[in-house]
Design a protein around this motif. Structure first.
Motif, PDB file in Angstrom:
ATOM      1  N   PRO A  87       0.845  -1.217   0.028  1.00 13.99           N
ATOM      2  CA  PRO A  87      -0.069  -0.003  -0.044  1.00 13.99           C
ATOM      3  C   PRO A  87       0.793   1.271  -0.317  1.00 13.99           C
ATOM      4  O   PRO A  87       0.564   2.318  -0.807  1.00 13.99           O
ATOM      5  N   LEU A  88       2.037   1.433   0.816  1.00 15.98           N
ATOM      6  CA  LEU A  88       2.840   2.589   0.847  1.00 15.98           C
ATOM      7  C   LEU A  88       3.295   2.825  -0.760  1.00 15.98           C
ATOM      8  O   LEU A  88       3.461   3.882  -0.924  1.00 15.98           O
ATOM      9  N   ARG A  89       3.702   1.770  -1.286  1.00 22.11           N
ATOM     10  CA  ARG A  89       4.490   2.236  -2.694  1.00 22.11           C
ATOM     11  C   ARG A  89       3.115   2.429  -3.653  1.00 22.11           C
ATOM     12  O   ARG A  89       3.493   3.351  -4.517  1.00 22.11           O
ATOM     13  N   ILE A  90       2.122   1.679  -3.658  1.00 19.48           N
ATOM     14  CA  ILE A  90       1.174   2.147  -4.221  1.00 19.48           C
ATOM     15  C   ILE A  90       0.503   3.806  -4.153  1.00 19.48           C
ATOM     16  O   ILE A  90       0.389   4.565  -5.035  1.00 19.48           O
ATOM     17  N   ILE A  91       0.465   4.155  -2.919  1.00 17.79           N
ATOM     18  CA  ILE A  91       0.062   5.496  -2.481  1.00 17.79           C
ATOM     19  C   ILE A  91       1.199   6.573  -2.951  1.00 17.79           C
ATOM     20  O   ILE A  91       1.127   7.461  -3.510  1.00 17.79           O
ATOM     21  N   ARG A  92       2.576   6.026  -2.658  1.00 13.10           N
ATOM     22  CA  ARG A  92       3.682   7.156  -2.871  1.00 13.10           C
ATOM     23  C   ARG A  92       3.970   7.056  -4.325  1.00 13.10           C
ATOM     24  O   ARG A  92       4.245   8.268  -4.977  1.00 13.10           O
ATOM     25  N   LYS A  93       3.948   6.154  -5.047  1.00 15.87           N
ATOM     26  CA  LYS A  93       4.392   5.943  -6.540  1.00 15.87           C
ATOM     27  C   LYS A  93       3.339   6.141  -7.536  1.00 15.87           C
ATOM     28  O   LYS A  93       3.373   6.640  -8.748  1.00 15.87           O
ATOM     29  N   HIS A  94       2.025   5.865  -7.131  1.00 18.88           N
ATOM     30  CA  HIS A  94       0.947   5.871  -8.136  1.00 18.88           C
ATOM     31  C   HIS A  94      -0.203   6.939  -7.832  1.00 18.88           C
ATOM     32  O   HIS A  94      -0.655   7.231  -8.958  1.00 18.88           O
ATOM     33  N   MET A  95      -0.585   6.882  -6.682  1.00 19.34           N
ATOM     34  CA  MET A  95      -1.793   7.645  -6.396  1.00 19.34           C
ATOM     35  C   MET A  95      -1.497   9.085  -6.057  1.00 19.34           C
ATOM     36  O   MET A  95      -2.027  10.077  -6.652  1.00 19.34           O
ATOM     37  N   LEU A  96      -0.471   9.260  -5.265  1.00 17.25           N
ATOM     38  CA  LEU A  96      -0.143  10.590  -4.724  1.00 17.25           C
ATOM     39  C   LEU A  96       0.390  11.495  -5.602  1.00 17.25           C
ATOM     40  O   LEU A  96      -0.213  12.860  -5.881  1.00 17.25           O
ATOM     41  N   PRO A  97       1.305  11.207  -6.766  1.00 18.91           N
ATOM     42  CA  PRO A  97       1.706  11.991  -7.771  1.00 18.91           C
ATOM     43  C   PRO A  97       0.574  12.299  -8.608  1.00 18.91           C
ATOM     44  O   PRO A  97       0.702  13.514  -9.193  1.00 18.91           O
ATOM     45  N   ASN A  98      -0.676  11.748  -8.910  1.00 15.91           N
ATOM     46  CA  ASN A  98      -1.747  12.130  -9.624  1.00 15.91           C
ATOM     47  C   ASN A  98      -2.743  13.065  -8.848  1.00 15.91           C
ATOM     48  O   ASN A  98      -3.728  13.577  -9.306  1.00 15.91           O
ATOM     49  N   ALA A  99      -2.424  13.377  -7.560  1.00 12.06           N
ATOM     50  CA  ALA A  99      -3.200  14.057  -6.681  1.00 12.06           C
ATOM     51  C   ALA A  99      -2.535  15.278  -6.761  1.00 12.06           C
ATOM     52  O   ALA A  99      -2.823  16.122  -5.790  1.00 12.06           O
ATOM     53  N   MET A 100      -1.174  15.621  -7.083  1.00 10.41           N
ATOM     54  CA  MET A 100      -0.464  16.740  -6.726  1.00 10.41           C
ATOM     55  C   MET A 100      -0.765  17.962  -7.074  1.00 10.41           C
ATOM     56  O   MET A 100      -0.510  19.060  -6.617  1.00 10.41           O
ATOM     57  N   ALA A 101      -1.592  18.115  -8.523  1.00  5.96           N
ATOM     58  CA  ALA A 101      -2.018  19.306  -8.919  1.00  5.96           C
ATOM     59  C   ALA A 101      -2.798  20.310  -8.044  1.00  5.96           C
ATOM     60  O   ALA A 101      -2.689  21.330  -7.680  1.00  5.96           O
ATOM     61  N   PRO A 102      -4.160  19.741  -7.442  1.00  5.69           N
ATOM     62  CA  PRO A 102      -4.638  20.529  -6.808  1.00  5.69           C
ATOM     63  C   PRO A 102      -4.085  20.785  -5.386  1.00  5.69           C
ATOM     64  O   PRO A 102      -4.349  21.743  -4.594  1.00  5.69           O
ATOM     65  N   LEU A 103      -3.049  19.830  -4.866  1.00 10.55           N
ATOM     66  CA  LEU A 103      -2.119  19.893  -3.678  1.00 10.55           C
ATOM     67  C   LEU A 103      -1.334  21.157  -3.844  1.00 10.55           C
ATOM     68  O   LEU A 103      -1.136  21.858  -2.647  1.00 10.55           O
ATOM     69  N   VAL A 104      -0.877  21.561  -4.915  1.00  8.71           N
ATOM     70  CA  VAL A 104       0.256  22.584  -5.222  1.00  8.71           C
ATOM     71  C   VAL A 104      -0.661  23.731  -4.877  1.00  8.71           C
ATOM     72  O   VAL A 104      -0.083  24.707  -4.201  1.00  8.71           O
ATOM     73  N   VAL A 105      -1.627  23.923  -5.566  1.00  5.11           N
ATOM     74  CA  VAL A 105      -2.527  25.075  -5.581  1.00  5.11           C
ATOM     75  C   VAL A 105      -3.121  25.455  -4.023  1.00  5.11           C
ATOM     76  O   VAL A 105      -3.029  26.351  -3.435  1.00  5.11           O
ATOM     77  N   ASN A 106      -3.591  24.094  -3.351  1.00  7.48           N
ATOM     78  CA  ASN A 106      -3.897  24.207  -2.037  1.00  7.48           C
ATOM     79  C   ASN A 106      -2.830  24.732  -1.092  1.00  7.48           C
ATOM     80  O   ASN A 106      -3.068  25.429  -0.026  1.00  7.48           O
ATOM     81  N   ALA A 107      -1.521  24.131  -1.385  1.00 10.04           N
ATOM     82  CA  ALA A 107      -0.609  24.628  -0.516  1.00 10.04           C
ATOM     83  C   ALA A 107      -0.211  26.205  -0.527  1.00 10.04           C
ATOM     84  O   ALA A 107       0.128  26.881   0.458  1.00 10.04           O
ATOM     85  N   THR A 108      -0.475  26.794  -1.579  1.00 14.04           N
ATOM     86  CA  THR A 108      -0.192  28.472  -1.758  1.00 14.04           C
ATOM     87  C   THR A 108      -1.162  28.941  -1.066  1.00 14.04           C
ATOM     88  O   THR A 108      -1.044  30.063  -0.276  1.00 14.04           O
ATOM     89  N   LEU A 109      -2.556  28.579  -1.215  1.00 16.30           N
ATOM     90  CA  LEU A 109      -3.534  29.136  -0.405  1.00 16.30           C
ATOM     91  C   LEU A 109      -3.282  28.988   1.020  1.00 16.30           C
ATOM     92  O   LEU A 109      -3.693  29.994   1.815  1.00 16.30           O
ATOM     93  N   ALA A 110      -2.869  27.853   1.516  1.00 11.31           N
ATOM     94  CA  ALA A 110      -2.696  27.578   2.974  1.00 11.31           C
ATOM     95  C   ALA A 110      -1.677  28.544   3.531  1.00 11.31           C
ATOM     96  O   ALA A 110      -1.743  28.852   4.764  1.00 11.31           O
ATOM     97  N   MET A 111      -0.642  28.794   2.646  1.00  6.94           N
ATOM     98  CA  MET A 111       0.583  29.692   3.163  1.00  6.94           C
ATOM     99  C   MET A 111       0.138  31.095   3.339  1.00  6.94           C
ATOM    100  O   MET A 111       0.419  31.694   4.265  1.00  6.94           O
ATOM    101  N   ALA A 112      -0.862  31.661   2.444  1.00  3.99           N
ATOM    102  CA  ALA A 112      -1.354  32.812   2.542  1.00  3.99           C
ATOM    103  C   ALA A 112      -2.354  32.790   3.791  1.00  3.99           C
ATOM    104  O   ALA A 112      -2.233  33.815   4.489  1.00  3.99           O
ATOM    105  N   ALA A 113      -3.167  32.129   4.117  1.00  2.00           N
ATOM    106  CA  ALA A 113      -4.007  31.873   5.355  1.00  2.00           C
ATOM    107  C   ALA A 113      -3.160  31.923   6.564  1.00  2.00           C
ATOM    108  O   ALA A 113      -3.429  32.407   7.356  1.00  2.00           O
ATOM    109  N   ALA A 114      -1.873  31.001   6.516  1.00  2.00           N
ATOM    110  CA  ALA A 114      -0.784  30.958   7.642  1.00  2.00           C
ATOM    111  C   ALA A 114      -0.483  32.513   8.012  1.00  2.00           C
ATOM    112  O   ALA A 114      -0.246  32.585   9.227  1.00  2.00           O
ATOM    113  N   ILE A 115      -0.261  33.090   7.003  1.00  2.00           N
ATOM    114  CA  ILE A 115       0.321  34.579   7.269  1.00  2.00           C
ATOM    115  C   ILE A 115      -0.575  35.495   7.876  1.00  2.00           C
ATOM    116  O   ILE A 115      -0.374  36.212   8.977  1.00  2.00           O
TER     117      ILE A 115
END
Length: 302
Positions: A203-231
């Motif tokens: 499961p760790l390999r499937i999540i890390r190698k196959h699933m998480l990379p395909n969910a990164m696009a919205p996560l990158v956007v979410n990280a920028t907005l989260a940083m603004a909120a943290a400030i």
């Protein structure tokens, strides 16, 4: 001969995957670059970050040097942005305060993203009881008013830089968790994930190698907005005296001077610089986040 052919095929697949990733990255950058507002925001944010990093080189006075003969002095050739109630140079403290505010935001965002990605991944992959447990925990945290919970946590842990990082990180992961969970619900039903399970991958390999990379696009956007909120959250806690404490400056605790009506009415140079710095930084990060969202998925534009 067969082993050689297998190795060659593996190298070819790896090269194709790298080329596909590089091509996708180039396309995203090309889309982002066409967004003029996002590009201008990126330049402005880069200037702000460079200024706070180079603060020791750019400052004109010591960070905590007190000059009681120059208390609350307006901007001048000696003090470019004036001085505060203790005669400390505001320009110097503004740059050093930016270091603290941005560092708190980056570390708190990293913490909350780590927690949210871990819990969301586990819930999305396993489902069942694990999903129920994680989602109910998320709902429980969301049921409390954020600011009230942050104030209580700050009162228990005590004010300070590290406690502020922990408070923001430990209370802000719920949005990331739900985002990852939603992404994994659709990704786990794809053919390549089913194939990886059939091949016996962990499961760790499937999540890390196959699933998480395909969910990164919205996560990158979410990280920028989260940083603004943290400030903004750091500024709010420090303004209330529950965040970063003096004499260490942050943009939030520099705004504490604005609690005095006399300062607000007659000495705008004391509170306006940190306020403008927070406004510009948060605005540019949000606009960059919007640009990244449109670059990753142009269908969302407008």
């Amino acid at each position: 001969m067969r082993q050689s052919d297998g190795t060659t095929a593996e190298i070819t697949r790896s090269s194709s995957k790298k080329a596909e990733t590089t091509g996708s990255g180039n396309i995203i950058w090309h889309r982002f670059r066409r967004n003029k507002v996002a590009m201008v925001s990126l330049v402005v944010l880069s200037v702000i970050v460079a200024a706070v990093i180079l603060a020791p080189v750019l400052v004109t006075h010591g960070r905590d040097v007190i000059d009681l003969g120059l208390t609350e002095s307006p901007p001048s050739a000696r003090n470019w942005l004036g001085t505060d109630a203790l005669g400390r140079d505001i320009y110097t403290r503004l740059l050093y305060g930016g270091r603290i505010s941005l560092a708190v935001a980056v570390i708190a965002t990293t913490l909350q993203m780590g927690i949210g990605i871990f819990l969301g991944s586990v819930a999305g992959y396993y489902g069942g009881f694990v999903k129920t447990l994680v989602m109910r925990l998320t709902d429980t945290v969301l049921s409390f008013p954020y600011l009230a919970l942050a104030i209580v946590a700050a009162a228990i842990m005590g004010p300070g830089i590290y406690s502020t990082m922990l408070i923001i990180g430990l209370l802000s992961w719920t949005g990331t968790c739900r985002l990852v969970y939603g992404q994994f619900l659709s990704i786990r039903e794809t053919e390549y994930v089913k194939a990886a399970r059939a091949l016996g991958f962990s499961p760790l390999r499937i999540i890390r190698k196959h699933m998480l990379p395909n969910a990164m696009a919205p996560l990158v956007v979410n990280a920028t907005l989260a940083m603004a909120a943290a400030i903004l959250i750091e500024a709010g806690l420090s303004f209330l005296g529950l965040g970063v404490q003096g004499p260490i400056p942050s943009w939030g605790n520099m705004l504490q001077a604005a609690r005095n009506m006399r300062v607000i009415m007659h000495m705008p140079w004391i509170w306006a610089p940190p306020g403008v710095a927070i406004f510009l930084t948060v605005l540019t990060i949000n606009l960059i986040g919007d640009g990244l969202r449109d670059a990753f998925d142009p269908r969302l534009k407008g």
